[in-house]
Design a protein around this motif. Structure first.
Motif, PDB file in Angstrom:
ATOM      1  N   HIS A  36       0.212   3.214   4.098  1.00  0.00           N
ATOM      2  CA  HIS A  36       1.216   3.424   2.806  1.00  0.00           C
ATOM      3  C   HIS A  36       2.443   4.147   3.982  1.00  0.00           C
ATOM      4  N   ALA A  37       3.839   3.715   3.301  1.00  0.00           N
ATOM      5  CA  ALA A  37       4.649   4.239   3.852  1.00  0.00           C
ATOM      6  C   ALA A  37       5.275   5.685   3.608  1.00  0.00           C
ATOM      7  N   GLY A  80       4.221  -4.393  -0.648  1.00  0.00           N
ATOM      8  CA  GLY A  80       5.760  -3.564  -0.795  1.00  0.00           C
ATOM      9  C   GLY A  80       5.753  -3.209  -1.829  1.00  0.00           C
ATOM     10  N   SER A  81       5.235  -2.940  -2.649  1.00  0.00           N
ATOM     11  CA  SER A  81       5.520  -1.942  -4.056  1.00  0.00           C
ATOM     12  C   SER A  81       5.808  -0.068  -3.516  1.00  0.00           C
ATOM     13  N   LEU A 103      11.903  -1.590   4.606  1.00  0.00           N
ATOM     14  CA  LEU A 103      11.657  -0.330   3.460  1.00  0.00           C
ATOM     15  C   LEU A 103      13.530  -0.507   2.915  1.00  0.00           C
ATOM     16  N   PRO A 104      12.773   0.342   1.557  1.00  0.00           N
ATOM     17  CA  PRO A 104      14.118   0.334   0.455  1.00  0.00           C
ATOM     18  C   PRO A 104      14.550   1.863   1.875  1.00  0.00           C
ATOM     19  N   LEU A 105      15.928   1.837   1.308  1.00  0.00           N
ATOM     20  CA  LEU A 105      16.073   3.344   2.626  1.00  0.00           C
ATOM     21  C   LEU A 105      17.915   3.425   1.829  1.00  0.00           C
ATOM     22  N   THR A 106      17.615   4.473   0.883  1.00  0.00           N
ATOM     23  CA  THR A 106      19.017   5.138   0.534  1.00  0.00           C
ATOM     24  C   THR A 106      19.342   6.171   1.313  1.00  0.00           C
ATOM     25  N   GLY A 107      20.838   6.264   1.749  1.00  0.00           N
ATOM     26  CA  GLY A 107      20.561   7.816   2.604  1.00  0.00           C
ATOM     27  C   GLY A 107      20.437   7.804   3.766  1.00  0.00           C
ATOM     28  N   ARG A 138      15.710  12.316  -1.329  1.00  0.00           N
ATOM     29  CA  ARG A 138      15.526  10.750  -1.911  1.00  0.00           C
ATOM     30  C   ARG A 138      14.154   9.848  -1.276  1.00  0.00           C
ATOM     31  N   THR A 139      12.920  10.547  -2.345  1.00  0.00           N
ATOM     32  CA  THR A 139      11.556  10.512  -1.107  1.00  0.00           C
ATOM     33  C   THR A 139      10.715   9.335  -2.095  1.00  0.00           C
ATOM     34  N   VAL A 140      10.560   8.051  -0.960  1.00  0.00           N
ATOM     35  CA  VAL A 140       9.659   6.775  -1.393  1.00  0.00           C
ATOM     36  C   VAL A 140       8.780   6.794  -1.096  1.00  0.00           C
ATOM     37  N   ILE A 141       6.944   6.368  -1.368  1.00  0.00           N
ATOM     38  CA  ILE A 141       6.404   5.744  -1.383  1.00  0.00           C
ATOM     39  C   ILE A 141       5.707   4.276  -1.293  1.00  0.00           C
ATOM     40  N   THR A 142       6.080   3.377   0.516  1.00  0.00           N
ATOM     41  CA  THR A 142       5.390   2.154  -0.207  1.00  0.00           C
ATOM     42  C   THR A 142       4.301   1.567   0.299  1.00  0.00           C
ATOM     43  N   THR A 143       3.590   1.155  -0.303  1.00  0.00           N
ATOM     44  CA  THR A 143       2.071   0.043  -0.621  1.00  0.00           C
ATOM     45  C   THR A 143       2.415  -0.716   0.750  1.00  0.00           C
ATOM     46  N   LEU A 144       2.232  -1.033   2.203  1.00  0.00           N
ATOM     47  CA  LEU A 144       2.699  -2.232   3.010  1.00  0.00           C
ATOM     48  C   LEU A 144       1.973  -3.552   2.593  1.00  0.00           C
ATOM     49  N   ALA A 145      -0.192  -3.417   1.810  1.00  0.00           N
ATOM     50  CA  ALA A 145      -0.558  -4.493   1.621  1.00  0.00           C
ATOM     51  C   ALA A 145       0.621  -5.303   0.382  1.00  0.00           C
TER      52      ALA A 145
END
Length: 337
Positions: free
Chosen positions: A144-145, A173-174, A127-131, A164-171
């Motif tokens: 969702h993650a 990948g958005s 998953l995208p991760l920065t920091g 930075r907070t990101v929510i990823t739809t796992l189905a």
């Protein structure tokens, strides 16, 4: 003193410094090995014996070769033998089918990673991760993650920190960065330059979530909608929310009039708006988790010689009774029902 003499003296000083550094590293490593060797072994069981039953998943902090690895205990026996996996994480959260892991990869420079492991799949998904990892949550159905990282500073008490907070739809990948959502405060859309968001908790409907919204030197509990891409502030002085399994209460940490970095756990009844600050005299810098609809669990650092270890504590959500240790040498608990 000639230039040649000064150069020789500088080389000697550097060699002595390097020798001292090497000696320090060797002594530190030897001390760590001794601590690991002296640490008592914890009772253990196989992962297979626990992964199909209600359980508590956490980061193992027992000094030894399994330090930092994902572990689990039966929900019916939190103090019982633990099963330790081969996965290392700084933050972990889990559902019955998925595990979200925020961790680090060493080397010339530390890099951070976020992965979701799904039972039945051969390899984890990145998953995208920065920091620097801070908070991790999965929705109840695992669709969702949510990840929170520090991209400046290293704690919520740091001056000028940024998250930075990101929510990823796992189905598919958005991913959605919460800074791109419309923020509604007191009925008006606002876009403060100093806005930060952290600590997502998901509702069961697949759309609603709660999160901390911070701006103007004030932290707010906010309710979000994935479909509408909106965040609406609800209540001041609330951080790192966690929604109860029945969806009726939100727990969070709050500072009140204490110094920065000194938080207590509070529970909000969403229907009545009544807030209960729970007992306890230690600061809770964690996103609490619900053991059930009546009890909360969270991590606290060890004290004295156990500073490198942490424990998971439990407390009643209605404000009765005192906190107590539920799982020794554990951190980042996730209850899998």
């Amino acid at each position: 003193m000639s230039a040649r003499t000064r150069l020789v003296a500088l080389v000697v000083v550097c060699l002595l410094a390097l020798g001292g550094t090497a000696a320090y590293v060797l002594v530190a490593r030897d001390g760590q090995r001794q601590a690991e060797a002296a640490a008592p072994a914890l009772p253990a069981v196989s992962v297979a014996s626990l992964q199909d039953q209600p359980r508590i998943v956490f980061r193992n902090t027992a000094i030894g070769p399994d330090y930092g690895k994902v572990a689990m205990v039966p929900l019916s026996d939190p103090g019982g033998p633990r099963a330790v996996t081969g996965q290392s994480c700084d933050r972990v959260f889990a559902t019955s089918t998925r595990t979200l892991c925020l961790g680090s990869d060493g080397g010339a420079g530390t890099t951070w990673r976020a992965t979701v492991t799904t039972r039945g799949e051969a390899s984890p998904r990145r998953l995208p991760l920065t920091g620097t990892p801070s908070r991790a949550r999965l929705s109840r159905d695992g669709s969702h993650a949510a990840t929170t990282t520090f991209v400046a500073g290293d704690s919520y008490t740091a001056t000028g920190f940024s998250t930075r907070t990101v929510i990823t739809t796992l189905a598919d990948g958005s991913s959605s960065d919460l800074e791109d959502f419309r923020l509604v405060h007191r009925g008006r859309t606002v876009r403060p330059a100093d806005r930060n968001f952290w600590g997502v908790t998901f509702a069961a409907d697949g759309d609603t979530f709660y999160v901390t919204a911070s701006f103007g030197k004030q932290n707010w509990l906010a309710r979000g909608s994935l479909s509408r891409r909106t965040l609406t502030t609800l209540r001041a002085d609330a951080e790192c929310p966690s929604l109860s399994p029945d969806g009726t209460h939100v727990a969070y940490k709050k500072r009140q009039d204490r110094r920065a970095g000194d938080w207590r756990v509070a529970v909000l009844d969403l229907a009545s708006g009544r807030e209960t600050v729970l007992p306890g005299d230690r600061s809770v810098d964690d996103q609490v988790e619900w053991l059930d609809d009546r009890q909360l669990v969270y991590g606290l650092p060890g004290e004295g010689s156990r500073a490198a270890e942490t424990d998971v504590w439990v407390v009643a959500a209605d404000g009765t009774g005192q906190p107590r240790v539920l799982i020794e040498k554990a951190w980042s608990p996730a209850v899998v029902r």
